[in-house]
Design a protein around this motif. Structure first.
Motif, PDB file in Angstrom:
ATOM      1  N   GLY A 444      -0.502  35.962  27.710  1.00 28.16           N
ATOM      2  CA  GLY A 444       0.795  35.430  27.313  1.00 28.16           C
ATOM      3  C   GLY A 444       1.893  36.331  27.837  1.00 28.16           C
ATOM      4  O   GLY A 444       1.867  36.759  28.993  1.00 28.16           O
ATOM      5  N   THR A 464      -3.444  28.921  28.929  1.00 32.84           N
ATOM      6  CA  THR A 464      -3.169  30.183  28.254  1.00 32.84           C
ATOM      7  C   THR A 464      -3.920  30.189  26.929  1.00 32.84           C
ATOM      8  O   THR A 464      -3.954  29.172  26.220  1.00 32.84           O
ATOM      9  CB  THR A 464      -1.655  30.415  28.046  1.00 32.84           C
ATOM     10  OG1 THR A 464      -1.446  31.679  27.426  1.00 32.84           O
ATOM     11  CG2 THR A 464      -1.033  29.331  27.196  1.00 32.84           C
ATOM     12  N   ALA A 465      -4.548  31.325  26.619  1.00 34.11           N
ATOM     13  CA  ALA A 465      -5.438  31.340  25.454  1.00 34.11           C
ATOM     14  C   ALA A 465      -5.654  32.750  24.927  1.00 34.11           C
ATOM     15  O   ALA A 465      -5.594  33.727  25.685  1.00 34.11           O
ATOM     16  CB  ALA A 465      -6.795  30.725  25.828  1.00 34.11           C
ATOM     17  N   TRP A 466      -5.885  32.851  23.631  1.00 35.04           N
ATOM     18  CA  TRP A 466      -6.492  33.979  22.914  1.00 35.04           C
ATOM     19  C   TRP A 466      -5.668  35.258  22.876  1.00 35.04           C
ATOM     20  O   TRP A 466      -5.298  35.709  21.806  1.00 35.04           O
ATOM     21  CB  TRP A 466      -7.907  34.242  23.436  1.00 35.04           C
ATOM     22  CG  TRP A 466      -8.774  33.042  23.325  1.00 35.04           C
ATOM     23  CD1 TRP A 466      -8.950  32.240  22.231  1.00 35.04           C
ATOM     24  CD2 TRP A 466      -9.543  32.464  24.378  1.00 35.04           C
ATOM     25  NE1 TRP A 466      -9.785  31.195  22.523  1.00 35.04           N
ATOM     26  CE2 TRP A 466     -10.175  31.313  23.834  1.00 35.04           C
ATOM     27  CE3 TRP A 466      -9.776  32.801  25.697  1.00 35.04           C
ATOM     28  CZ2 TRP A 466     -11.014  30.502  24.576  1.00 35.04           C
ATOM     29  CZ3 TRP A 466     -10.617  31.997  26.438  1.00 35.04           C
ATOM     30  CH2 TRP A 466     -11.226  30.853  25.875  1.00 35.04           C
ATOM     31  N   SER A 469      -1.787  33.864  22.244  1.00 35.97           N
ATOM     32  CA  SER A 469      -1.799  32.407  22.413  1.00 35.97           C
ATOM     33  C   SER A 469      -0.723  31.736  21.569  1.00 35.97           C
ATOM     34  O   SER A 469      -0.988  31.017  20.608  1.00 35.97           O
ATOM     35  CB  SER A 469      -3.174  31.848  22.038  1.00 35.97           C
ATOM     36  OG  SER A 469      -3.529  32.258  20.728  1.00 35.97           O
ATOM     37  N   LEU A 480      -2.540  24.920  26.299  1.00 35.12           N
ATOM     38  CA  LEU A 480      -2.604  26.047  25.376  1.00 35.12           C
ATOM     39  C   LEU A 480      -3.675  25.731  24.341  1.00 35.12           C
ATOM     40  O   LEU A 480      -3.638  24.665  23.711  1.00 35.12           O
ATOM     41  CB  LEU A 480      -1.253  26.243  24.683  1.00 35.12           C
ATOM     42  CG  LEU A 480      -1.209  27.091  23.404  1.00 35.12           C
ATOM     43  CD1 LEU A 480      -1.603  28.531  23.699  1.00 35.12           C
ATOM     44  CD2 LEU A 480       0.173  27.033  22.766  1.00 35.12           C
TER      45      LEU A 480
END
Length: 732
Positions: A444, A464-466, A469, A480
């Motif tokens: 991010g 986009t992840a984790w 997030s 996302l």
């Protein structure tokens, strides 16, 4: 960069500012010699630093002799040194029309082109100068400096070596050589080059600062601090050196001294954008998000596109009580408007991978946190449990100093790319060469992110992840990963990305079962022990007041707070003072700093009930507590980060630990049912492993990847999107 060969220092003449230092013109000079004498006078004024008088004198020469090469050449230099870059370039071009075989003039043209950020033209000028005079040291130096800007680092080192072969006592060349080697991650050689520059010129403050930057990359923070202190003592650049010193102090968790240093900088330059931003970072580390945001806003009012302030404001909004989904996503969209949109316009190019629905997909993961870091605990389970028959895993690592965790990720990956010293161009080229189908951002807007590459749209599908997030604001990122509680349907239109729901927005690898205990500390101690193992910066004043009310209602209870920043005395004192002001004495508060991960988790054996901070809740820390059998009291917030705790407790099957407001939170925390706590401690870890363990969670992620790939395969061929200030049309 100095034009030393053009304005020589005469050892037998000591020039001082003032007209009296210039020799008067003869009252009746021979007309043929008058331009020559005026040129000598102009050069002496120039040498004395009297640029306005020198320029006036050069103009008089040119009025009488418009094609006087030397007058045009030196006049161009004087304009450049006065800050009139384009005027300097224009007149130097005129001079080169008169004498195109002047190697020094071509070298000086390169210097001006460097200042104009016209690096390809600068390189051509250097090459012309060297072709005319292969022994012109400054031309080789300028060439190396230009190549450094062009990120042609090996070539830069070679050109700087050529300069040093001609003049081994040139400190600037050793300094630039060090900069090139640092970018190549050849840190020991870089340090040797800086040492050479400093030995030649002990007052070369930039060499000290660059050496400190190298020490910082190597995590040698004490050495970095000593180098910045030396640069600061030289006094040439007190603002720049002070900012760098404060950054190191903040990295060392010495917030008090960092604030003193940056405050001194702001006393010198009140509108220092970097100073205001860094002071905001200091306030954020003390948990004062509102003041931090005000400082970032001041910085952005001066420089609206200053990326560090934009990113820091994004991060601090997660901690702000009055933030909303709309305000948080607007801040992220501002990054796109100021930074990302220009990158996309300049760099986006077609990506059209083989649209075979059923083939093995190449998944690229991009992160600077493939190391011992809380973010790594959230994405490691997915990477470790991928079906390698169906998915190839490529890791793009920004880790500068690898550790055991890094080596573990390397073993998991099918391909490992160390991008820590890569430019955005290099990373983008590698992703395309690896034929990545789905590119996943794991950072991010947090430190070490490569969102500038994601802004180019370098893979068919981007996610986009984790790691952080909470949305990026980039319309070039397609998805996302979220869940319906963390990001409810009614706010999803604020996001640039399409939200794809997983069983949980985040998960972790369960710790070894032998680290757990089924014994409730209450049964052993006779009193409740609360715990918070989150960053201290997450503990808002409102959360601290609520925790204090819980402890006041349970007068024998204790609270354990654990975070690495507690090792900073200023943080400890601030925290204890706030609790004391709310009626909770220091004898009831245990403050613990950093430990090994095993000891960190085993400390949870001492905790009956964890208290989630707000407005930003815990993520990894909450899952850690749950896997150790400790429930977490959380509050339903108004943002994704404020609802994360509620999403995790719901996934874990204990929604009764979610408070709707402060009063409800206090009620849950003050009067927990001991039998319920015992039952949770014994049965919860197994339950959440079955429901949302790494294997099941990874299957859900892989199903998501397949669904996203299907959508891509069925979409039209690539066309360059037009993104303006308006929020882009959401993808379906």
């Amino acid at each position: 960069m100095p034009e030393e060969h053009l304005i020589p220092t005469h050892s037998d003449t000591h020039m001082h500012p003032g007209r009296k230092n210039a020799p008067p013109l003869r009252s009746n000079p021979d007309k043929d010699y008058e331009p020559v004498l005026q040129l000598v006078r102009a050069r002496m004024l120039h040498q004395a630093g009297q640029l306005d008088e020198a320029k006036s004198a050069y103009k008089k020469v040119l009025k009488k002799a418009p094609n006087n090469f030397q007058a045009l050449h030196f006049y161009a230099l004087a304009e450049h040194q006065s800050g009139h870059l384009e005027t300097g370039i224009r007149n130097l071009k005129r001079a080169l029309l008169i004498d195109p075989n002047s190697a020094p003039a071509h070298s000086d043209m390169a210097n001006m082109m460097i200042d104009a950020n016209r690096f390809e033209e600068a390189l051509k000028s250097c090459d012309k100068a060297i072709a005319l005079d292969p022994k012109l040291v400054l031309a080789h130096h300028n060439r190396g400096h230009t190549l450094l800007h062009l990120e042609r680092l090996e070539d830069a080192v070679a050109s700087l070596d050529d300069a040093l072969a001609l003049d081994p006592n040139r400190a600037d060349s050793w300094n630039d050589r060090g900069n090139s080697l640092q970018k190549l991650a050849r840190y020991d050689e870089a340090l040797e080059s800086y040492a050479k520059a400093i030995a030649i010129d002990p007052l070369h403050d930039m060499a000290y600062m660059n050496r400190a930057s190298t020490f910082k990359e190597l995590k040698r923070l004490d050495d970095a601090l000593a180098s910045y202190d030396r640069a600061l003592s030289i006094g040439k650049r007190p603002v720049e050196a002070g900012i760098c010193r404060a950054e190191i102090l903040l990295n060392k968790k010495n917030v008090k001294d960092a604030m003193q240093t940056v405050t001194a900088v702001l006393n010198i330059e009140p509108n220092s954008v970097s100073g205001l931003t860094l002071l905001g970072n200091c306030m954020a580390s003390l948990g004062d998000a509102e003041t931090a945001i005000a400082l970032y806003s001041r910085a952005l009012a001066i420089a609206p596109s200053y990326e560090p302030a934009i990113s820091s404001k994004i991060f601090s909004l997660d901690f702000c009580a009055d933030a909303s989904f709309e305000s948080q996503q607007a801040a992220r969209s501002n990054w796109w408007d100021c930074i990302g949109a220009n990158i996309y316009k300049a760099c986006a190019a077609p990506v059209d991978n083989d649209r075979d629905l059923n083939r093995r997909l190449v998944i690229g993961y991009v992160s600077a946190d493939f190391r011992h870091h809380s973010a790594a605990f959230s994405f490691r389970p997915v990477l470790a449990h991928h079906d390698k028959q169906r998915f190839e895993v490529v890791c793009y690592s920004g880790v500068v100093v690898p550790d055991e965790t890094t080596h573990g990720f390397q073993a998991i990956a099918d391909k490992w790319r160390d991008m820590s010293q890569w430019t955005d161009n290099q990373l983008a080229q590698a992703i395309k060469a690896d034929k990545v189908d789905i590119l996943v951002d794991l950072s991010g807007h947090s430190a070490g992110n490569r969102l500038r590459v994601f802004a180019r749209k370098v893979a068919p599908v981007q996610i986009t992840a984790w790691g952080h997030s909470t949305g990026t604001g980039l319309p070039t990122i397609d998805y996302l990963f979220g869940d319906p509680i963390a990001i409810p349907q009614e706010v999803r239109h604020f996001y640039a990305e399409t939200i794809y729901d997983l069983p949980a927005i985040v998960t972790i690898e369960p710790p070894p079962s032998q680290w757990r205990t089924t014994e409730l500390p209450l049964d052993r101690n006779g009193y409740l022990t609360y715990g918070s193992f989150n960053r201290v910066s997450k503990i808002s004043d409102q959360a601290l007041q609520v925790w204090s009310r819980i402890m006041s209602g349970s007068p024998t209870s204790r609270l354990v707070i654990k975070d690495h920043t507690i090792e900073d005395p200023a943080v400890r004192q601030t925290l204890l003072a706030k609790f004391a002001a709310n009626g909770v004495g220091p004898e009831r508060i245990t403050l613990l700093g950093s430990t090994s991960r095993q000891d960190h988790l085993i400390t949870l054996q001492q905790i009956d009930l964890c208290l989630d901070p707000f407005p930003q809740c815990g993520g990894v820390s909450s899952w850690e507590a749950l896997y150790m059998g400790v429930p977490v009291v959380t509050k339903m917030g108004h943002t994704a980060t404020g609802r994360l705790g509620a999403a995790i407790m719901s996934t874990a099957g204990i929604p009764d630990f979610i408070g709707n407001d402060d009063a409800h939170y206090i009620q849950i925390g003050q009067n927990p049912d001991p039998e319920r706590l015992r039952s949770i401690r014994q049965g919860l870890p197994g339950f959440i492993y079955e429901r949302c363990g790494p294997v099941a969670y990874t299957h859900a992620v892989e199903d998501a990847y397949r669904a996203m790939w299907k959508t891509y395969c069925e979409s039209p061929a690539w066309t360059k999107m037009q993104f303006g200030k308006q929020r882009p049309q959401k993808r379906n």
